[in-house]
Design a protein around this motif. Sequence first.
Motif, short mmCIF file in Angstrom:
data_model
loop_
_atom_site.label_atom_id
_atom_site.label_comp_id
_atom_site.label_asym_id
_atom_site.label_seq_id
_atom_site.Cartn_x
_atom_site.Cartn_y
_atom_site.Cartn_z
N SER A 39 0.82 -1.22 0.00
CA SER A 39 0.00 0.00 0.00
C SER A 39 0.85 1.26 0.00
CB SER A 39 -0.92 0.01 1.23
OG SER A 39 -0.16 -0.03 2.42
N GLY A 40 2.09 1.16 0.47
CA GLY A 40 2.98 2.31 0.51
C GLY A 40 4.29 1.93 1.18
N ALA A 41 5.22 2.89 1.25
CA ALA A 41 6.53 2.63 1.83
C ALA A 41 7.18 3.96 2.18
CB ALA A 41 7.40 1.84 0.87
N MET A 42 8.32 3.89 2.86
CA MET A 42 9.08 5.09 3.18
C MET A 42 9.86 5.55 1.95
SD MET A 42 8.53 6.08 6.27
CE MET A 42 9.92 7.20 6.51
N MET A 43 9.73 6.84 1.64
CA MET A 43 10.43 7.41 0.50
C MET A 43 10.76 8.86 0.81
SD MET A 43 9.18 7.58 -3.47
CE MET A 43 9.93 8.74 -4.64
N ASN A 44 12.02 9.22 0.63
CA ASN A 44 12.48 10.58 0.92
C ASN A 44 12.14 11.00 2.35
OD1 ASN A 44 13.45 10.82 -1.72
ND2 ASN A 44 11.51 11.66 -2.46
N GLY A 45 12.26 10.05 3.27
CA GLY A 45 12.10 10.35 4.67
C GLY A 45 10.67 10.38 5.18
N ARG A 46 9.69 10.03 4.35
CA ARG A 46 8.31 10.01 4.83
C ARG A 46 7.55 8.86 4.19
NH1 ARG A 46 4.40 12.45 1.56
NH2 ARG A 46 5.19 13.44 -0.35
N ASN A 47 6.45 8.52 4.84
CA ASN A 47 5.64 7.41 4.35
C ASN A 47 4.76 7.87 3.20
OD1 ASN A 47 4.64 4.87 4.22
ND2 ASN A 47 3.28 5.04 5.98
N MET A 48 4.88 7.21 2.05
CA MET A 48 4.09 7.56 0.88
C MET A 48 3.19 6.41 0.49
SD MET A 48 6.48 9.54 -1.89
CE MET A 48 7.43 11.01 -1.48
N GLY A 49 2.01 6.73 0.00
CA GLY A 49 1.14 5.72 -0.57
C GLY A 49 1.66 5.27 -1.93
N PHE A 50 1.21 4.10 -2.35
CA PHE A 50 1.73 3.55 -3.61
C PHE A 50 1.42 4.47 -4.78
CE2 PHE A 50 1.52 0.81 -7.38
CZ PHE A 50 2.77 0.23 -7.31
N ARG A 51 0.25 5.08 -4.81
CA ARG A 51 -0.11 5.95 -5.93
C ARG A 51 0.84 7.16 -6.00
NH1 ARG A 51 -4.67 6.41 -8.99
NH2 ARG A 51 -5.74 4.91 -7.64
N GLU A 52 1.16 7.74 -4.84
CA GLU A 52 2.09 8.87 -4.84
C GLU A 52 3.49 8.43 -5.27
OE1 GLU A 52 3.62 12.51 -1.91
OE2 GLU A 52 2.41 10.86 -1.09
N MET A 53 3.92 7.28 -4.82
CA MET A 53 5.21 6.73 -5.26
C MET A 53 5.24 6.57 -6.78
SD MET A 53 5.78 3.66 -2.49
CE MET A 53 6.72 2.77 -3.74
N ALA A 54 4.18 5.97 -7.31
CA ALA A 54 4.12 5.72 -8.75
C ALA A 54 4.17 7.02 -9.53
CB ALA A 54 2.87 4.93 -9.10
N GLY A 55 3.57 8.08 -8.98
CA GLY A 55 3.62 9.37 -9.64
C GLY A 55 5.02 9.92 -9.75
N GLN A 56 5.94 9.43 -8.92
CA GLN A 56 7.34 9.84 -8.97
C GLN A 56 8.23 8.77 -9.60
OE1 GLN A 56 8.87 11.84 -5.46
NE2 GLN A 56 6.79 12.21 -4.69
N GLY A 57 7.59 7.81 -10.27
CA GLY A 57 8.34 6.78 -10.99
C GLY A 57 8.95 5.71 -10.11
N GLN A 58 8.42 5.53 -8.91
CA GLN A 58 8.94 4.53 -7.98
C GLN A 58 7.85 3.51 -7.69
OE1 GLN A 58 12.45 4.77 -6.75
NE2 GLN A 58 12.20 5.98 -8.63
N PHE A 59 8.20 2.21 -7.82
CA PHE A 59 7.18 1.17 -7.73
C PHE A 59 7.55 0.05 -6.77
CE2 PHE A 59 6.94 3.12 -11.93
CZ PHE A 59 5.59 3.40 -12.04
N TRP A 60 8.77 0.04 -6.25
CA TRP A 60 9.26 -1.10 -5.49
C TRP A 60 9.87 -0.64 -4.17
CZ3 TRP A 60 8.07 -5.57 -8.02
CH2 TRP A 60 7.87 -5.48 -9.41
#
Length: 463
Positions: free
Chosen positions: A342-363
């Motif tokens: 559903s999401g993961a830590m990215m750039n120091g904060r917890n992001m949802g998968f949709r927001e991650m995907a919007g930045q080209g990150q999926f894994w």
Amino acid sequence: MTNRMTRRAFCGSMAGTVGLATLPVRAAGPQTLTARVATAQIAPPQYAATEVWTYDGAVPGPVLRVPQGGRVSRRLVNELPVPTSIHWHGIRIDNAMDGVAGLTQEAVPPGGTFDYDFAVPDAGTYWYHAHSNSFEQVARGLSGALIVEEADAPEVDRDEVLVLDDWLLNPEDAQFMTPFGHPMSLSHGGRTGNLLGTNGTYDLASGVKANERLRLRLINASNARIFVLRLAGLEGWTVALDGMPLPEPQPVEAELILAPAQRIDLIVDVTAEEGETAALLRFDDDDQWQPQARFPVAGQASATRRDTPAALPPNPRMEVPGIDSARRLDMVMEGGAMGRMSGAMMNGRNMGFREMAGQGQFWALSGQVGMTDTPFASLDRGETVRLRLTNDTAFPHAMHLHGMHFRQVAGDGTLGPMRDTILSYPDELLEIAFVADNPGKWLFHCHMLGHAASGMTTWINVS
């Protein structure tokens, strides 16, 4: 190009001379390895040449051969329009020479140079490739074989390096399809090509003789393709995996699985008769066996077959002691299309998968997307580690550890062959063990290079 390319057609000076005698002799500089744009005829001849990125103008780059215990000394000259670096894949190398832009060195800018100079402790089949935006640069052609030769080499008639690859080309003009980081390939199985080949050509053929004995060094340089291979008109033995010798040659009795970045050393005898064609076959996207490399037979090397080859001499430090008392770590591979993350830590904060995907990150690896300032693990030099890997995704991943080799730990505690890249299948739990005996900052990532670029990358520190 007038015809559309079908899938199957797709499926390589004298001034100042006074006083020269009194000038000191200048030491010769290191040999160069120049990254530059060139063209190569990797598609069939009815199609245009492809613009590629190369080492010294060739795809793949030149085969570098060095004796075990010797040194690789090359000056990277960057004539590309973008920064680049070189990773020497599988070599247990000094960390400063590992070539990972942003971790062990800065990327070499256009017009710049970087001197790589390191000892090679292990004999075997290795390779080198770009490690700056590698999901694009390797796909454009920036890779080559690095062969470290044993002092006591096996008795063979020929030593053949086979760099297996695929290319995703536009059928209209035979140029690379862009963008390289397409969300579909990043979030699914990775970028796979519509043209497959070996040593930079779609139809490699090398003449052989009946009963000739060959050493075949197979290297998977593709971005994401898992090659399923079979021998035809050849009978042989696997003698090394990822450069590391097996205790005894293993007869090839079934298909060979070669994941991205993995290598297999075979010793094979030509059993096809004169006038026939032996081959290394691949299982292709149309569920058919097709030649990956052909070996037309003309003449006879000997009247009889030879005995089973002897094992290759072992490399140093192949043992993994202390398994029972080893430090235990866990890593979960998550994300991708059809995944449960559903999401993961990215750039120091917890992001949802949709927001991650919007930045080209999926894994993510254990809930973390991509590189962080702190390592996944800080290890003491010399300690043994057991790392349990859980593939909680819908896709396979070829997980590669820089700087060290590892062994898979079976359910009963026995250890498998030594490797630097292991193929993990969906919903599979596997465990690897290694001795953290090489100090430095070492990358651990998926070698489906689009996956690495979109989140599946971390690092460990050994000190």
